[in-house]
Design an enzyme around this catalytic site. Structure first.
Site, PDB file in Angstrom:
ATOM      1  N   LYS A   1      -8.762  24.748  14.138  1.00 52.65           N
ATOM      2  CA  LYS A   1     -10.018  24.925  14.873  1.00 52.65           C
ATOM      3  C   LYS A   1      -9.970  26.042  15.908  1.00 52.65           C
ATOM      4  CE  LYS A   1     -11.203  20.355  13.658  1.00 52.65           C
ATOM      5  NZ  LYS A   1     -10.463  19.101  13.775  1.00 52.65           N
TER       6      LYS A   1
ATOM      7  N   ASP B   1      -5.412  15.029  22.931  1.00 54.44           N
ATOM      8  CA  ASP B   1      -5.741  15.645  21.642  1.00 54.44           C
ATOM      9  C   ASP B   1      -6.701  16.794  21.945  1.00 54.44           C
ATOM     10  OD1 ASP B   1      -6.724  16.422  19.194  1.00 54.44           O
ATOM     11  OD2 ASP B   1      -7.480  14.446  18.598  1.00 54.44           O
TER      12      ASP B   1
ATOM     13  N   TRP C   1     -12.636  10.816  16.409  1.00 56.53           N
ATOM     14  CA  TRP C   1     -11.186  11.082  16.430  1.00 56.53           C
ATOM     15  C   TRP C   1     -10.494  10.185  17.434  1.00 56.53           C
ATOM     16  CZ3 TRP C   1     -10.014  13.086  12.142  1.00 56.53           C
ATOM     17  CH2 TRP C   1     -10.847  14.033  11.536  1.00 56.53           C
TER      18      TRP C   1
HETATM   19  C1  LIG Z   1     -10.258  17.791  13.405  1.00 55.65           C
HETATM   20  C2  LIG Z   1      -9.740  16.913  14.457  1.00 55.65           C
HETATM   21  C3  LIG Z   1      -8.696  16.010  14.236  1.00 55.65           C
HETATM   22  C4  LIG Z   1      -8.072  15.819  12.853  1.00 55.65           C
HETATM   23  O1  LIG Z   1      -7.278  16.865  12.535  1.00 55.65           O
HETATM   24  P1  LIG Z   1      -6.455  16.886  11.149  1.00 55.65           P
HETATM   25  O2  LIG Z   1      -5.604  18.092  11.346  1.00 55.65           O
HETATM   26  O3  LIG Z   1      -7.462  17.012  10.065  1.00 55.65           O
HETATM   27  O4  LIG Z   1      -5.688  15.636  11.044  1.00 55.65           O
HETATM   28  C5  LIG Z   1      -8.254  15.248  15.283  1.00 55.65           C
HETATM   29  N1  LIG Z   1      -8.799  15.347  16.504  1.00 55.65           N
HETATM   30  C6  LIG Z   1      -9.812  16.202  16.762  1.00 55.65           C
HETATM   31  C7  LIG Z   1     -10.386  16.270  18.135  1.00 55.65           C
HETATM   32  C8  LIG Z   1     -10.306  17.003  15.752  1.00 55.65           C
HETATM   33  O5  LIG Z   1     -11.321  17.845  16.001  1.00 55.65           O
END
Ligand SMILES: *Cc1c(COP(=O)(O)O)cnc(C)c1O
Length: 362
Positions: A198, A174, A107
Site C-alpha cells: 500500500k 498495524d 483489519w
Molecule cells: C491490507 C491490510 C491488511 C492485510 O494485509 P495483507 O498483506 O493482505 O495480509 C492488514 N491491515 C491493514 C490496515 C490493511 O490495509
C-alpha cells in the site's frame, strides 16, 4: 528488447497500488539484468553479496525515512500483514497474560480474532456501532495488559488516527495503509508493521520495525518463523526472504528519500486529500462517510446522495481513465485511495469528473 510503457491510467487501487513510474522501469530492468551482473534479480541467491546489499539498504531506508532509533530492527517477511495478526500476540503476550485492542475496522477485527486464539483479549474501544465511521476517543488502556494494538489507518472505512493515545503498555501498530505517508514518533511504538503493497512496494513482503528490547520477552515457545527476534538476529535471512518484493520496496523507498522524505510526502498527501475532500463537501450530490476530523488522507470514502445516479457517474469516471474507486462491499459507494505515488493530477482528474457530473445532474 525494450520495455513497453503503459497507457495512462489514474490508478486509485486500494492495494496492491500505484508505485512511481521510475520504480517500474528500474524493477523491469533488474528483472532482465540486475546491476550489470548478467543475472536477473529473480534468479540470484538471497545470500549473494549484491542481494545482501539490497537487504541492508532496504532495512536502513526504513529506519532513515521514519527516523527510528538506532537499536530498532527491521525485517521483511512473507505472509502479509495478516500473518502479523498472529505474530503480534505470540511475540508480545505472556502465557496467561492479556492484550488490549481498539476496534476501528475490518483489519482490526481480524487482528482481535487472532489475538483471542492466543489469549485473553480486551477490546477497550470500538466504532463498530456506527459502521466504523469514526475513531474512538476517551478510553483507557489497562496498565496490566501486555501490549496495546491499534490500526493507524483504516483502509476500508477511510478513517485515520491523527494522534496516537498515550499508553502505559507497549504499543503495537498495524500501519499497513499509511506507513511512510507521514512522520511518526517511532520510539512510541514497540512494533510497527505493515504489508508492503500500500505504500512501500509490491505485494509479497511485510515490514516489521521493532524495538528488540521490548519484543519477545514473553517466555513463550514459538515457531522460529513467527519469532521476530529470531528474524532480526538473522538479518531477515532466516529463510528465503521475498527477494523481488524487498528489492522493489527498496527502490520505492529510495524514491521517497529523493523527493524529500516523509515530511515532503505528507505535504503532498495533504494537498491531494484537501483537493478531493473539498469537492466532496462542496458538491451536495456527494457525501463523505467518515467523521470529518478522522478522515484518512490515504483512503477517501464517499457515497452519492442519490444512488440511482451511480451508473451514470461510473461511466463518466471510467471514460476519464480513472480506475479502482468503487467502494469496498462493506461500505458501498466509492473509495479513492491516494497512496504516496498517486500524483495530484490524478486527483484533479477525479475532481473534474465530479464537478462536471454535478453540473449536468445537480
Ligand atoms: C491490507 C491490510 C491488511 C492485510 O494485509 P495483507 O498483506 O493482505 O495480509 C492488514 N491491515 C491493514 C490496515 C490493511 O490495509
Amino acid at each position: 528488447m525494450t520495455v513497453a510503457t503503459k497507457k495512462k491510467v489514474h490508478n486509485y487501487s486500494a492495494g496492491p497500488c500505484i508505485l512511481p513510474q521510475e520504480v517500474f522501469v528500474q524493477a523491469a530492468q533488474a528483472v532482465l539484468d540486475f546491476e550489470g551482473s548478467g543475472l536477473s534479480i529473480l534468479e540470484i541467491s538471497h545470500r549473494s553479496k549484491p542481494f545482501e546489499a539490497v537487504m541492508a539498504k532496504a532495512q536502513a531506508l526504513v529506519k532513515e525515512l521514519l527516523g527510528a532509533p538506532d537499536h530498532y530492527q527491521v525485517v521483511f517477511l512473507g505472509g502479509g500483514a495478516s500473518t502479523g495478526f498472529t505474530t503480534v500476540p505470540l511475540n508480545y503476550m505472556k502465557p496467561g497474560g492479556k492484550s488490549a485492542y481498539v476496534n476501528t475496522g475490518e483489519w482490526a477485527t481480524r487482528a482481535i480474532e487472532e489475538s483471542k486464539l492466543v489469549g485473553e483479549t480486551l477490546v477497550v474501544a470500538s466504532s463498530e456501532d456506527k459502521n466504523f465511521s469514526y475513531i474512538p476517543k476517551g478510553f483507557e488502556i489497562p496498565a496490566d495488559a501486555d501490549y496495546f494494538q491499534l490500526t493507524s489507518n483504516n483502509t476500508i472505512f477511510g478513517s485515520q488516527w491523527k494522534q496516537f493515545p498515550k499508553s502505559p503498555v507497549p504499543v503495537v501498530c498495524d500501519m499497513s495503509s499509511d506507513i511512510f505517508s507521514r512522520p511518526v514518533q517511532v520510539s512510541d511504538f514497540a512494533l510497527i508493521y505493515g504489508g508492503a503493497q500500500k505504500n512501500m512496494g509490491p505485494a509479497g513482503a511485510t515490514v516489521y520495525l521493532f524495538d528488540p528490547e521490548r519484543t519477545g520477552n514473553t517466555g513463550r515457545k514459538i515457531s522460529p518463523m513467527l519469532d521476530l527476534k529470531n528474524h532480526g538476529a538473522k538479518e531477515s535471512m532466516y529463510n528465503t526472504p521475498p527477494v523481488f518484493a524487498v528489492y522493489v520496496s527498496m527502490l520505492t523507498m529510495q524514491w521517497m528519500k529523493k523527493v524529500g522524505g516523509v515530511a515532503e510526502i505528507e505535504k503532498r498527501n495533504s494537498a491531494k486529500a484537501k483537493l478531493l475532500y473539498d469537492a466532496i463537501d462542496r458538491l451536495p450530490m456527494f457525501k463523505g462517510t467518515t467523521a470529518v476530523e478522522d478522515r484518512s488522507p490515504m483512503n477517501a470514502t464517499f457515497v452519492m446522495s442519490d444512488a440511482a445516479l451511480e451508473p451514470a457517474f461510473d461511466a463518466l469516471w471510467k471514460e476519464a481513465g480513472i480506475s479502482g474507486i468503487r467502494g469496498h462491499r462493506s461500505v458501498g459507494g466509492y473509495r479513492a485511495s491516494m497512496y504516496n505515488a498517486l500524483p495530484i493530477e490524478s486527483v484533479q482528474a477525479l475532481v473534474d469528473v465530479m464537478e462536471h457530473f454535478a453540473q449536468k445532474n445537480g
